[in-house]
Scaffold this motif. Structure first.
Motif, short mmCIF file in Angstrom:
data_model
loop_
_atom_site.label_atom_id
_atom_site.label_comp_id
_atom_site.label_asym_id
_atom_site.label_seq_id
_atom_site.Cartn_x
_atom_site.Cartn_y
_atom_site.Cartn_z
N ALA A 171 4.53 5.88 -71.09
CA ALA A 171 4.63 5.13 -69.96
C ALA A 171 6.26 4.35 -70.51
CB ALA A 171 3.68 3.82 -69.89
N ALA A 172 6.70 4.77 -71.75
CA ALA A 172 7.80 4.03 -72.14
C ALA A 172 9.25 4.61 -71.36
CB ALA A 172 8.31 4.36 -73.53
N TYR A 225 5.15 -0.95 -61.75
CA TYR A 225 4.48 -0.89 -62.85
C TYR A 225 3.15 -0.45 -62.46
CZ TYR A 225 7.72 -3.67 -65.86
OH TYR A 225 8.80 -3.85 -66.57
N HIS A 226 2.46 -1.08 -61.30
CA HIS A 226 1.08 -0.73 -60.94
C HIS A 226 1.06 0.54 -60.41
CE1 HIS A 226 -2.97 -1.59 -59.68
NE2 HIS A 226 -2.62 -1.24 -58.34
N TYR A 227 2.00 1.08 -59.70
CA TYR A 227 1.80 2.41 -58.96
C TYR A 227 2.57 3.61 -59.55
CZ TYR A 227 -0.09 -0.22 -55.14
OH TYR A 227 -0.91 -1.01 -54.37
N TRP A 228 3.56 3.28 -60.52
CA TRP A 228 4.37 4.25 -61.18
C TRP A 228 4.45 4.55 -62.68
CZ3 TRP A 228 9.67 4.51 -63.08
CH2 TRP A 228 9.98 6.14 -63.28
N VAL A 229 4.50 3.14 -63.38
CA VAL A 229 4.65 3.06 -64.58
C VAL A 229 3.21 3.48 -65.47
CG1 VAL A 229 5.25 1.85 -66.74
CG2 VAL A 229 6.83 1.90 -64.74
N TYR A 230 2.29 2.61 -64.81
CA TYR A 230 0.96 2.60 -65.49
C TYR A 230 -0.04 3.00 -64.21
CZ TYR A 230 2.93 0.00 -69.32
OH TYR A 230 3.77 -0.30 -70.27
N PRO A 231 0.02 3.92 -63.70
CA PRO A 231 -0.63 4.38 -62.63
C PRO A 231 -2.25 4.28 -63.03
CG PRO A 231 0.05 6.11 -63.25
CD PRO A 231 0.93 5.00 -63.95
N GLN A 232 -3.25 4.25 -62.18
CA GLN A 232 -4.48 4.19 -62.37
C GLN A 232 -5.07 5.62 -62.07
OE1 GLN A 232 -6.03 0.90 -60.52
NE2 GLN A 232 -6.54 -0.36 -62.44
N ALA A 233 -5.98 6.30 -62.85
CA ALA A 233 -6.36 7.74 -62.44
C ALA A 233 -7.38 7.37 -61.22
CB ALA A 233 -7.13 8.47 -63.65
#
Length: 143
Positions: free
Chosen positions: A73-74, A122-130
């Protein structure tokens, strides 16, 4: 569009981190500019840099908990932060030049404005949920 529990959990922790970051950022700016006597450009640049390191750690470990290695994610968070910080810095130093009596209020207002942009990224691109597959167990609310 249906919003999940994890969306609201992430929003909650993002909000907590945001409130803390506004207080720390404004406090560091005051420390550097008022007590150390640095000019506002350097003072805000350093306070923004410090708060970004703290926020990266907060977002990775608390707000957007992830099982992925932090390096996954960095680069995405770095891209997001470069754009957000460029806009943040430009708005703060410009508005502080126009309204010099309220430097901390300007920092807070700009950070709130930028936060909407950052949360979406952050929610949709950096740390997306599978996506949850049919028949597979649902992930924990904050993973």
């Amino acid at each position: 569009m249906k919003l999940s529990k994890s969306f609201f959990a992430r929003l909650f922790w993002f909000g907590i981190g945001g409130v803390l970051s506004i207080a720390i950022n404004a406090g560091l700016f005051r420390l550097f500019s008022t007590y150390f006597g640095w000019n506002r450009f350097v003072a805000y640049g350093l306070s923004l840099a410090i708060i970004n390191v703290l926020l990266f750690l907060w977002n990775y470990f608390v707000g957007f908990k992830s099982d992925k290695h932090w390096t996954d994610a960095a680069w995405k968070q770095a891209t997001c932060l470069i754009v957000a910080n460029g806009l943040n810095y430009a708005l703060v130093v410009t508005l502080q030049g126009i309204f010099p009596r309220w430097p901390e209020a300007i920092i807070a207002a700009v950070q709130v404005f930028i936060a909407f942009f950052k949360f979406g990224l952050y929610h949709y691109w950096v740390y997306p949920q599978a996506p949850v597959e049919a028949g597979a167990p649902k992930p924990a609310a904050n993973s």
